[in-house]
Design a protein around this motif. Structure first.
Motif, PDB file in Angstrom:
ATOM      1  N   TYR A 138       0.808  -1.214   0.000  1.00  0.00           N
ATOM      2  CA  TYR A 138       0.000   0.000   0.000  1.00  0.00           C
ATOM      3  C   TYR A 138       0.847   1.273   0.000  1.00  0.00           C
ATOM      4  CZ  TYR A 138      -3.599  -3.322   1.433  1.00  0.00           C
ATOM      5  OH  TYR A 138      -4.456  -4.390   1.502  1.00  0.00           O
ATOM      6  N   ASP A 161       6.072   3.821  -2.055  1.00  0.00           N
ATOM      7  CA  ASP A 161       6.976   4.966  -2.164  1.00  0.00           C
ATOM      8  C   ASP A 161       7.364   5.544  -0.807  1.00  0.00           C
ATOM      9  OD1 ASP A 161       4.333   5.724  -1.734  1.00  0.00           O
ATOM     10  OD2 ASP A 161       4.600   7.681  -2.675  1.00  0.00           O
ATOM     11  N   ARG A 181       0.314   8.205   5.786  1.00  0.00           N
ATOM     12  CA  ARG A 181       1.476   8.768   5.103  1.00  0.00           C
ATOM     13  C   ARG A 181       2.082   9.886   5.950  1.00  0.00           C
ATOM     14  NH1 ARG A 181       1.556   7.207  -0.367  1.00  0.00           N
ATOM     15  NH2 ARG A 181       3.144   8.796  -0.756  1.00  0.00           N
ATOM     16  N   TYR A 193      -8.126   5.748  -0.165  1.00  0.00           N
ATOM     17  CA  TYR A 193      -7.422   6.299  -1.318  1.00  0.00           C
ATOM     18  C   TYR A 193      -7.802   7.762  -1.520  1.00  0.00           C
ATOM     19  CZ  TYR A 193      -6.660   1.363  -2.589  1.00  0.00           C
ATOM     20  OH  TYR A 193      -6.305   0.035  -2.591  1.00  0.00           O
ATOM     21  N   ARG A 213      -3.674   7.367  -4.586  1.00  0.00           N
ATOM     22  CA  ARG A 213      -2.676   6.929  -3.600  1.00  0.00           C
ATOM     23  C   ARG A 213      -3.368   6.448  -2.331  1.00  0.00           C
ATOM     24  NH1 ARG A 213       1.234  11.402  -1.786  1.00  0.00           N
ATOM     25  NH2 ARG A 213      -0.798  12.224  -1.149  1.00  0.00           N
TER      26      ARG A 213
END
Length: 260
Positions: free
Chosen positions: A136, A139, A167, A232, A237
């Motif tokens: 998930y 990056d 994040r 999302y 993302r």
């Protein structure tokens, strides 16, 4: 020439429901009822118990009075509000959320189902992306994890505990005090400003591990419901992965599929 005395204006309520962006693919009354439900359950202790009038609420949500009445009827049947002719509509001060959790395809529905329970933030901080979440966050080298425990407002009994992996750049805008009042979905959307496009839900039966057994006060290896919600943003993302463990004796899940 005689003058008439104007009718008294109903007192302005200090209770202000949240705003709502309507999804025309779902029943309007349902969306309104769930949004108002979340506002009621997440209200501050000093908020007024008096709701605005049907007409004021209908204007606030951009729906007809008939739709608003249907939404209020849903909340009345649930026991969240009481309606009195000539006096108005009031929040029941003893109201608390019911046990069943319904997943009906609306972000506001998810917010509503997670709102209203006393919540304690157990801890938060950055950590390497867990292996099971690597897909998930391809990056990201790390995520910020928030751990919270929710309790029944009437009995104080623990009902579920949650881990949210967020994040790092978004976590900078999250206040811990907000998470003691609102679910992560609402904080990300309304406080941080994330444009949420969808949430993918998975619910499965599991056995309580030592941490879950201790937090939820259940026997080790007893059945629990394990919910995973992947959120999302508009760019596709993943912004949050929520893993919530529910006491198996307190919750049931149902899914309603609406025909087009």
């Amino acid at each position: 020439m005689t003058s008439s005395t104007p009718s008294p204006t109903p007192p302005t309520s200090s209770f202000a429901p949240d705003s709502l962006v309507l999804n025309r693919k779902l029943p309007l009354w349902y969306q309104v009822s769930q949004s108002l439900r979340a506002s009621i359950l997440g209200r501050t202790p000093d908020a007024s118990l008096r709701l605005p009038t049907e007409e004021q609420l209908a204007a606030h949500y951009g729906v007809s009075v008939l739709t608003m009445r249907q939404a209020l009827k849903e909340l009345e049947e649930e026991g969240l509000i009481t309606r009195h002719r000539r006096r108005g509509t009031f929040i029941d001060p003893a109201a608390r959320r019911g046990a069943p959790v319904r997943l009906l395809g609306s972000i506001d529905a998810i917010v509503a189902q997670q709102s209203g329970e006393p919540t304690t933030v157990l801890g938060h901080g950055p950590e390497p992306v867990p292996g099971e979440l690597a897909e998930y966050f391809p990056d990201c080298a790390s995520v910020v994890t928030y751990r919270r425990l929710r309790r029944d407002g009437a009995t104080g009994e623990p009902t579920n505990w949650a881990e949210n992996a967020v994040r790092p750049e978004l976590a900078a805008g999250i206040e811990v005090s907000d998470l003691e009042r609102w679910p992560m979905t609402k904080v990300l959307r309304d406080t941080v400003g994330v444009r949420i496009s969808r949430i993918t839900d998975t619910v499965e039966a599991r056995l309580a591990d030592p941490v879950t057994a201790e937090l939820l006060e259940v026997p080790l290896l007893s059945p629990i419901l394990h919910y995973t919600g992947v959120t999302y943003d508009a760019a596709g993302r993943v912004v949050d992965v929520a893993r919530i463990r529910y006491r198996g004796d307190r919750f049931s899940f149902s899914v309603t599929v609406e025909a087009r």
